[in-house]
Design an enzyme around this catalytic site. Structure first.
Site, PDB file in Angstrom:
ATOM      1  N   GLU A  81       3.392  -3.601  -8.786  1.00 35.52           N
ATOM      2  CA  GLU A  81       2.011  -3.844  -9.254  1.00 35.52           C
ATOM      3  C   GLU A  81       1.182  -3.015  -9.815  1.00 35.52           C
ATOM      4  OE1 GLU A  81      -0.203  -6.820  -6.282  1.00 35.52           O
ATOM      5  OE2 GLU A  81      -1.061  -4.713  -6.138  1.00 35.52           O
ATOM      6  N   LYS A  97      -1.505  -0.168 -10.056  1.00 34.43           N
ATOM      7  CA  LYS A  97      -2.424   0.631  -9.202  1.00 34.43           C
ATOM      8  C   LYS A  97      -3.473   1.014 -10.041  1.00 34.43           C
ATOM      9  CE  LYS A  97      -3.306   4.192  -5.709  1.00 34.43           C
ATOM     10  NZ  LYS A  97      -4.502   4.222  -6.031  1.00 34.43           N
ATOM     11  N   ARG A 111     -13.539  -0.263   0.566  1.00 32.92           N
ATOM     12  CA  ARG A 111     -12.587   0.067   1.859  1.00 32.92           C
ATOM     13  C   ARG A 111     -13.257   0.816   2.970  1.00 32.92           C
ATOM     14  NH1 ARG A 111      -7.675   4.181  -0.159  1.00 32.92           N
ATOM     15  NH2 ARG A 111      -7.512   5.579   1.638  1.00 32.92           N
ATOM     16  N   GLU A 118      -9.132  -5.153  -6.180  1.00 31.30           N
ATOM     17  CA  GLU A 118      -9.776  -3.702  -6.702  1.00 31.30           C
ATOM     18  C   GLU A 118     -10.658  -3.921  -7.947  1.00 31.30           C
ATOM     19  OE1 GLU A 118      -9.081   0.727  -6.758  1.00 31.30           O
ATOM     20  OE2 GLU A 118      -8.535  -0.869  -5.445  1.00 31.30           O
ATOM     21  N   PHE A 173      -4.965  -8.927  -5.195  1.00 34.94           N
ATOM     22  CA  PHE A 173      -3.793  -8.963  -5.148  1.00 34.94           C
ATOM     23  C   PHE A 173      -3.280  -9.433  -3.430  1.00 34.94           C
ATOM     24  CE2 PHE A 173      -5.744  -4.655  -5.038  1.00 34.94           C
ATOM     25  CZ  PHE A 173      -5.603  -4.387  -3.669  1.00 34.94           C
ATOM     26  N   ARG A 230      -1.393   2.923   7.535  1.00 37.61           N
ATOM     27  CA  ARG A 230      -0.647   3.325   6.132  1.00 37.61           C
ATOM     28  C   ARG A 230       0.717   2.891   6.634  1.00 37.61           C
ATOM     29  NH1 ARG A 230      -3.207   6.327   2.481  1.00 37.61           N
ATOM     30  NH2 ARG A 230      -5.244   7.256   3.234  1.00 37.61           N
ATOM     31  N   LYS A 290       2.688   3.879  -2.987  1.00 42.61           N
ATOM     32  CA  LYS A 290       2.063   4.119  -4.348  1.00 42.61           C
ATOM     33  C   LYS A 290       2.656   5.159  -4.945  1.00 42.61           C
ATOM     34  CE  LYS A 290      -1.709   6.508  -1.898  1.00 42.61           C
ATOM     35  NZ  LYS A 290      -3.129   6.440  -1.430  1.00 42.61           N
TER      36      LYS A 290
END
Length: 642
Positions: free
Chosen positions: A291, A293, A313, A343, A384, A504, A510
């Site tokens: 996907e 970023k 966030r 995003e 997403f 995380r 990423k």
């Protein structure tokens, strides 16, 4: 509960020399508090008067607090400055000042936790002319009724930094220790709590984001009550965060494997069943989503009928700043209730190119002429993930199922009208390989010059560009296309993974170009020389150590900012000063900066063991919490990759 009781426990916490002692002391405090005071104690022991997502800003700087101490105690201001510098803590200096006070209060009231909470919380509501004077008056009034130990923690609460070693993990363990009795293996760092009890508290916090409610529920209804807590629209959930891949190939393999190499993925809504084996060479095709970023602002969209909220966030409510996104959500979300992850990206309305984050972030701070800035930098919300659809909470559902529901929940443009690189490429539709023609399509995903986001042809809501690559070449081609289009890189995600708020996780990584900028926290600073002598132009930067919940310095920054940027940054940092020594100041570690650099060197000068060579300021990452900063482990990894 008298405030002296809370102050006494804070002193004990500050003196604790082991994790178990810290947890045991905090659990004892929680058990001591009655039903009315437990929610207050849970937040105040961390120097807060509300959960983080309420975004309460007291507006009290260290300079205003110093003024209040002098007014309440009558001590000499220069003497207070000296004590502040020598003790390295304005709270400790306030303790000294109250003990040395030449003033005698004729009528002194006993401070209570509820009363202190009410008065400090009210500071955030003071606005307009005279508000600073009223803040000083309120703090001085509290200090006039305080004994020395109470003054120490009153001042720290006003400044929002308690210095007693309590973080989210300590709160979690103490709630389990205080109120839950569950069988299982002992939890590390606790006297008697078990791992199932700790896990139950953490799971409840993930969906509520409010330890006040979690603590009260654990006390009153135990583990069964905690399991009944759920996501509430209008109250943000912590975002699931990605780790950084050590290269694209390794990232694809690690994401496909996930944390459990023998896990069997249950059948999703697509009817696709995937089983993972222990064979490290097994293909990952069909297991991993690639996907784009985006270089924007992570946003969580809550829709409950006509009510819409947007949270960043950092859990900041930015609903008012993005009216076009709110309107699009009202028009395109097809269910009554939804919680969507995505995003926000700014685009240049003339060129159609994505706008750099530092320019786009102006929209987060904008409070006046919102419409004007929205026209200057229109936003697209690339969605997403779907965490709630109607009455169903989807945190435990696999990503594959959540993506199906995302497509059902939002009326995205017809995939046949979108560039190839942005189409829904589910397994079976095509093999996921991005051809040279597809690369151009992804690169052309930006808006055409004659249309801005929000019209029928180029809607404000879009599905994030993605594919399910069949091999590494396809994934690498998709990655190159994303970078060439002006985006940061790619995300790779395990299609079987659940959503883990605030974590995380290894099932989502990423991948960006090597030597990418680092996000680091300002730990201390020094005033510049010459014409910038009134500005904090030398900033020491720290990387995060999640185990110790602390920051280890990796260098000093003194270039890259304009005078205007440095003035704004100094104004912000001076509110966070906790001690002074001449022109040097220690700071509460709250401000996150994006920094570029030439290379990373080994260095005994800093506690991290590393130093950035020629670091340069890129901007303030207002969307990140200090705990979201890059870690020492990440710095070490980048050092090894050079």
């Amino acid at each position: 509960m008298e405030y002296a009781t809370l102050a006494e426990y804070c002193r004990r916490l500050e003196a604790a020399d082991a994790d178990e002692t810290l947890v045991e002391t905090l659990a004892e405090l929680f058990r001591t508090a009655d039903a009315d005071h437990l929610p207050l104690v849970v937040t105040m022991v961390r120097g807060k008067v509300a959960p983080r997502w309420e975004q309460v800003e007291l507006g009290v700087s260290s300079s205003l607090t110093r003024e209040a101490i002098v007014r309440a105690t009558g001590v000499d201001g220069d003497a207070l400055e000296t004590e502040w510098r020598d003790r390295g803590d304005l709270g400790a200096a306030a303790e000294w000042a109250v003990g040395e006070s030449p003033q005698t209060t004729l009528v002194s009231e006993t401070l209570t936790v509820a009363g202190v909470h009410e008065q400090i919380r009210a500071l955030a509501d003071l606005k307009g002319a005279g508000s600073e004077s009223k803040r000083v008056e309120t703090v001085a009034g509290l200090l006039a009724d305080a004994d020395p130990e109470e003054a120490r923690y009153l001042v720290r609460t006003v400044l929002g930094y308690m210095r007693v070693g309590v973080g989210d993990g300590t709160i979690r363990d103490a709630v389990a220790e205080a109120f839950l009795d569950a069988d299982g293996e002992p939890a590390p760092g606790t006297p008697t709590a078990t791992q199932p009890a700790v896990d139950a508290v953490e799971a409840a916090f993930q969906v509520t984001n409010d330890y006040r409610e979690v603590a009260a529920t654990a006390r009153d209804r135990g583990i069964d009550g905690l399991r009944e807590l759920d996501v509430r629209l209008g109250r943000p959930v912590e975002s699931m965060l990605a780790q950084k891949a050590e290269g694209l190939a390794a990232g694809l393999a690690n994401v496909a494997r996930g944390d459990d190499r023998t896990a069997t993925v249950s059948e999703g809504r697509t009817g696709t069943e995937v089983s993972e084996s222990t064979d490290e060479t097994s293909p990952w095709a069909g297991r991993v989503l690639a996907e784009v970023k985006y270089d924007g602002v992570r946003v969580q969209a809550h829709v409950d009928g006509d009510d819409v909220w947007l949270f960043t966030r950092r859990l900041v409510d930015v609903t008012e700043q993005f009216p076009e996104v709110v309107a699009a959500l009202r028009g395109r979300v097809t269910t009554d209730r939804a919680l969507l992850d995505g995003e926000l990206v700014g685009y240049d309305p003339e060129s159609g190119a994505p706008v750099p984050f530092q320019e786009f972030s102006r929209r987060i701070r904008q409070e006046e002429d919102v419409a004007g800035l929205a026209a200057e930098i229109p936003a697209v919300c690339h969605l997403f993930d779907c965490l709630v659809a109607d009455e169903e909470t989807l945190l435990d559902a696999p990503l594959r199922e959540r993506l199906d529901l995302l497509d059902e929940t939002v009326a995205f443009p017809d995939p046949t009208d979108e560039p190839v690189g942005t189409r829904d490429l589910a397994p079976g539709d095509r093999d996921g390989r991005v051809t040279p023609d597809d690369e151009a399509a992804v690169s052309d995903e930006t808006l055409p010059s004659d249309a801005a986001p929000g019209d029928d042809e180029h809607p404000t809501l879009r599905r994030a560009a993605w594919c399910v690559p069949s091999d590494e070449a396809a994934a690498r081609s998709f990655y190159r296309a994303a970078v060439e289009a002006g985006h940061e890189g790619v995300m790779v995600k395990n299609l079987a993974a659940s959503y883990q708020p605030g974590r995380r996780v290894g099932q989502m990584l990423k991948h960006k170009p090597v030597m990418e900028p680092l996000d680091l926290v300002v730990t201390r600073a020094t005033y510049s020389e010459g014409r910038r002598s009134e500005l904090l132009g030398r900033l020491f930067l720290g990387a995060y150590d999640p185990d110790a919940e602390s920051f280890h310095e990796v260098g000093r920054l003194s270039t890259g900012y304009t005078d205007e940027e440095l003035e704004r940054l100094t104004e912000r940092l001076e509110e966070l000063v906790v001690s002074r020594d001449g022109r040097d100041v220690d700071l509460q570690p709250e401000v996150v900066l994006e920094v570029e650099y030439e290379e990373i060197q080994s260095s005994p000068e800093y506690a991290s063991g590393y130093a950035l060579r020629f670091p340069r300021f890129l901007g303030v990452r207002g969307d990140l919490d200090p705990s979201d900063a890059d870690t020492v482990a990440r710095v070490e990894s980048l050092y090894d990759e050079q």
